[in-house]
Write an enzyme that holds these catalytic residues in place. Structure first.
Site, PDB file in Angstrom:
ATOM      1  CB  SER A  14      -0.949   0.009   1.205  1.00 52.22           C
ATOM      2  OG  SER A  14      -0.222  -0.006   2.418  1.00 52.22           O
ATOM      3  CG  ASP A  21       4.593   0.192   6.051  1.00 54.61           C
ATOM      4  OD1 ASP A  21       5.433   0.006   6.945  1.00 54.61           O
ATOM      5  OD2 ASP A  21       3.601  -0.547   5.888  1.00 54.61           O
TER       6      ASP A  21
HETATM    7  N1  LIG Z   1      -0.205  -2.651  -7.045  1.00 54.46           N
HETATM    8  C1  LIG Z   1      -1.241  -2.073  -6.445  1.00 54.46           C
HETATM    9  N2  LIG Z   1      -2.151  -1.394  -7.177  1.00 54.46           N
HETATM   10  C2  LIG Z   1      -3.189  -0.797  -6.566  1.00 54.46           C
HETATM   11  N3  LIG Z   1      -3.435  -0.847  -5.233  1.00 54.46           N
HETATM   12  C3  LIG Z   1      -2.577  -1.502  -4.471  1.00 54.46           C
HETATM   13  C4  LIG Z   1      -1.435  -2.151  -5.016  1.00 54.46           C
HETATM   14  N4  LIG Z   1      -0.771  -2.724  -4.011  1.00 54.46           N
HETATM   15  C5  LIG Z   1      -1.474  -2.449  -2.879  1.00 54.46           C
HETATM   16  N5  LIG Z   1      -2.559  -1.721  -3.150  1.00 54.46           N
HETATM   17  C6  LIG Z   1      -3.561  -1.232  -2.178  1.00 54.46           C
HETATM   18  O1  LIG Z   1      -3.063  -1.505  -0.878  1.00 54.46           O
HETATM   19  C7  LIG Z   1      -3.947  -2.392  -0.156  1.00 54.46           C
HETATM   20  C8  LIG Z   1      -3.152  -3.371   0.663  1.00 54.46           C
HETATM   21  O2  LIG Z   1      -2.647  -2.681   1.739  1.00 54.46           O
HETATM   22  P1  LIG Z   1      -2.331  -3.317   3.139  1.00 54.46           P
HETATM   23  O3  LIG Z   1      -1.732  -2.230   3.916  1.00 54.46           O
HETATM   24  O4  LIG Z   1      -3.517  -4.025   3.701  1.00 54.46           O
HETATM   25  O5  LIG Z   1      -1.215  -4.422   2.813  1.00 54.46           O
HETATM   26  P2  LIG Z   1       0.335  -4.244   2.599  1.00 54.46           P
HETATM   27  O6  LIG Z   1       0.645  -2.799   2.459  1.00 54.46           O
HETATM   28  O7  LIG Z   1       0.721  -5.132   1.478  1.00 54.46           O
HETATM   29  O8  LIG Z   1       0.938  -4.817   3.952  1.00 54.46           O
HETATM   30  P3  LIG Z   1       1.562  -4.026   5.233  1.00 54.46           P
HETATM   31  O9  LIG Z   1       0.784  -2.766   5.369  1.00 54.46           O
HETATM   32  O10 LIG Z   1       1.359  -4.949   6.396  1.00 54.46           O
HETATM   33  O11 LIG Z   1       2.985  -3.845   4.893  1.00 54.46           O
HETATM   34  C9  LIG Z   1      -4.754  -3.086  -1.244  1.00 54.46           C
HETATM   35  O12 LIG Z   1      -6.029  -3.445  -0.709  1.00 54.46           O
HETATM   36  C10 LIG Z   1      -4.866  -2.000  -2.323  1.00 54.46           C
HETATM   37  O13 LIG Z   1      -5.925  -1.123  -2.007  1.00 54.46           O
HETATM   38  C1  LIG Z   2       1.297  -2.746  11.360  1.00 58.20           C
HETATM   39  C2  LIG Z   2       2.110  -1.530  10.966  1.00 58.20           C
HETATM   40  O1  LIG Z   2       2.919  -1.162  12.078  1.00 58.20           O
HETATM   41  C3  LIG Z   2       3.061  -1.840   9.841  1.00 58.20           C
HETATM   42  C4  LIG Z   2       2.427  -2.302   8.572  1.00 58.20           C
HETATM   43  O2  LIG Z   2       3.445  -2.548   7.627  1.00 58.20           O
HETATM   44  C5  LIG Z   2       1.160  -0.418  10.619  1.00 58.20           C
HETATM   45  C6  LIG Z   2       1.835   0.934  10.523  1.00 58.20           C
HETATM   46  O3  LIG Z   2       2.928   1.132  11.018  1.00 58.20           O
HETATM   47  O4  LIG Z   2       1.187   1.832   9.949  1.00 58.20           O
HETATM   48 MG   LIG Z   3       0.153  -1.380   3.967  1.00 52.20          MG
END
Ligand SMILES: Nc1ncnc2c1ncn2[C@@H]1O[C@H](COP(=O)(O)OP(=O)(O)OP(=O)(O)O)[C@@H](O)[C@H]1O
Ligand SMILES: C[C@@](O)(CCO)CC(=O)[O-]
Ligand SMILES: [Mg+2]
Length: 397
Positions: A147, A205
């Site tokens: 994300s 992030d």
């Molecule tokens: N390549 C992409 N294209 C469009 N939207 C995306 C893409 N990658 C991620 N997203 C958006 O980000 C969301 C995922 O975010 P989420 O924060 O839940 O997971 P993550 O970022 O992969 O994991 P984390 O936050 O734990 O590191 C998806 O539901 C989508 O809305």
């Molecule tokens: C779970 C969390 O700590 C990390 C997600 O990659 C959420 C955040 O820092 O925003």
């Molecule tokens: Mg995320």
């Protein structure tokens, strides 16, 4: 000039320690991954804004004039320092035909795009006629900061399209990065995109996606680590889907319910991050095995803490058991609840032991691969520098 077609990218991340605790003001240590999200930006001639997000199945286009009108309706208080309001998001959802409580990847990705497009253009000029394609080497929603990489790419592209930041790529250069001041602006708008997707992100992030490398993050303060040894990390995706937003909200609930029990756990995670930072900064670039027992023990303790705060998952327990049976130590990374785990590989971990661990992890239905950490942050690419896979993704679009 951004009028030509441009490609930019931002890395995913691995959190070594401090996930969740960082949302509550504690220290996190995070490193950029060599897996990236790419964005292709080009002008859209016919007064349209087009967005294609093949990773989440979105193909949308709007008339620039309708976005301009929408912006007038909701724009009064768009600012990179203010959280997107419930009312603003409600209006954008109605406009895009997204149901009120929708949390599907495509809904959140569309909403984040619309918010960032309107908010950035409200601050810096007209809604630009842009055609945007985003694709990624990162698994979506697996704890690797997909994300944030998406939000960082969008922020950089939209700020460039609105001429709020320069297009730093010079003739003959294959890649270029922005100035510190411009990166700070990209980071603050990416944080807004993360807010739309996550609700209450810490900002770690998007900081890694923007600056890359290895950093310590606490309450918005970003400090690059003084020295980062060559760490070998095995990444394992349990493929169990989960939502960072839901997991972060669950931890908050637990802290409110049991403050005297949960706050000491967060303090302990904070101490783990600090201890890990000291060890990493004391390690030589190519460390000998004697440094590893402490790092391994910190992984084990933190993994227990993350279970205590409610973000574990049976698949992650399994991952830890399988790697432990090969003498390796693992923890979840990112929001947990499934998604990815990281396993620390020692300099003396034999290729045979690693192959055996990988085979057992794959037998559980997981996917695993060795990674390089410390990748560069958001980067602009000349088309001649793009690798074959990226060019293929572009030609398919
Ligand atoms: N390549 C992409 N294209 C469009 N939207 C995306 C893409 N990658 C991620 N997203 C958006 O980000 C969301 C995922 O975010 P989420 O924060 O839940 O997971 P993550 O970022 O992969 O994991 P984390 O936050 O734990 O590191 C998806 O539901 C989508 O809305
Ligand atoms: C779970 C969390 O700590 C990390 C997600 O990659 C959420 C955040 O820092 O925003
Ligand atoms: Mg995320």
């Amino acid at each position: 000039m951004w009028e030509r077609s441009l490609v930019l990218s931002a890395p995913g991340k691995v959190i070594l320690h401090g996930e969740h605790a960082v949302v509550h003001g504690k220290v996190a240590l995070a490193v950029a991954l060599d897996l990236r999200t790419f964005l292709h930006l080009r002008p859209c001639a016919e007064g349209k804004v087009c967005v294609r997000l093949p990773g989440v199945g979105v193909v949308r286009s709007w008339d620039t004039s309708s976005l301009q009108a929408l912006r007038r309706g909701v724009a009064a208080d768009f600012d990179e320092s203010k959280s997107p309001s419930v009312e603003q998001l409600h209006t954008l959802k109605e406009f895009a035909g997204i149901a009120a409580g929708a949390s599907a990847p495509e809904s959140l990705a569309t909403l984040a795009f619309l918010y960032m497009c309107l908010a950035i253009s409200a601050k810096y000029g007209d809604v630009p006629n842009v055609d945007i394609l985003v694709w990624s080497e990162l698994p979506t929603g697996a704890g690797l900061g997909s994300s944030a990489a998406y939000a960082v790419c969008l922020a950089a592209a939209l700020l460039m399209a609105c001429r709020a930041i320069s297009c730093p790529l010079k003739e003959g250069e294959s890649t270029a990065r922005w100035t510190e001041e411009e990166l700070t602006l990209i980071n603050s708008w990416a944080f807004q995109g993360e807010r739309v997707i996550h609700g209450n992100p810490s900002g770690v992030d998007n900081a890694v996606g923007t600056w890359g490398g290895a950093l310590r993050y606490q309450s918005g303060k970003i400090t690059p680590l003084k020295r980062v040894p060559m760490l070998r990390i095995l990444l394992t995706n349990t493929k169990v889907p989960r939502s960072t937003k839901v997991l972060v909200a669950g931890v908050k609930e637990k802290i409110l319910k049991f403050p005297a029990i949960m706050n000491p756990v967060l303090d302990s995670i904070d101490a783990i991050s600090q201890e890990c930072q000291s060890v990493l900064e004391a390690m030589p670039a190519n460390p000998s095995p004697e440094y590893y027992p402490v790092l391994e023990e910190l992984f084990d303790i933190n993994q227990h803490h993350l279970n205590v705060i409610g973000v574990g998952h049976p698949s992650l327990d399994r991952l830890c058991q399988v790697t432990a049976s090969h003498g390796l130590h693992s923890k979840l990374t990112g929001a947990g609840g499934g998604g990815c785990g990281i396993t620390l590989l020692r300099p003396d971990t034999s290729p045979l032991a690693m192959e055996a661990a990988k085979r057992d992890l794959c037998a559980c239905g997981f996917e695993c691969w060795e990674t390089n950490i410390g990748a560069p942050g958001v980067t602009l690419h000349s088309s001649s520098s793009l690798n074959a896979e990226v060019l293929h993704a572009l030609s398919e679009s």
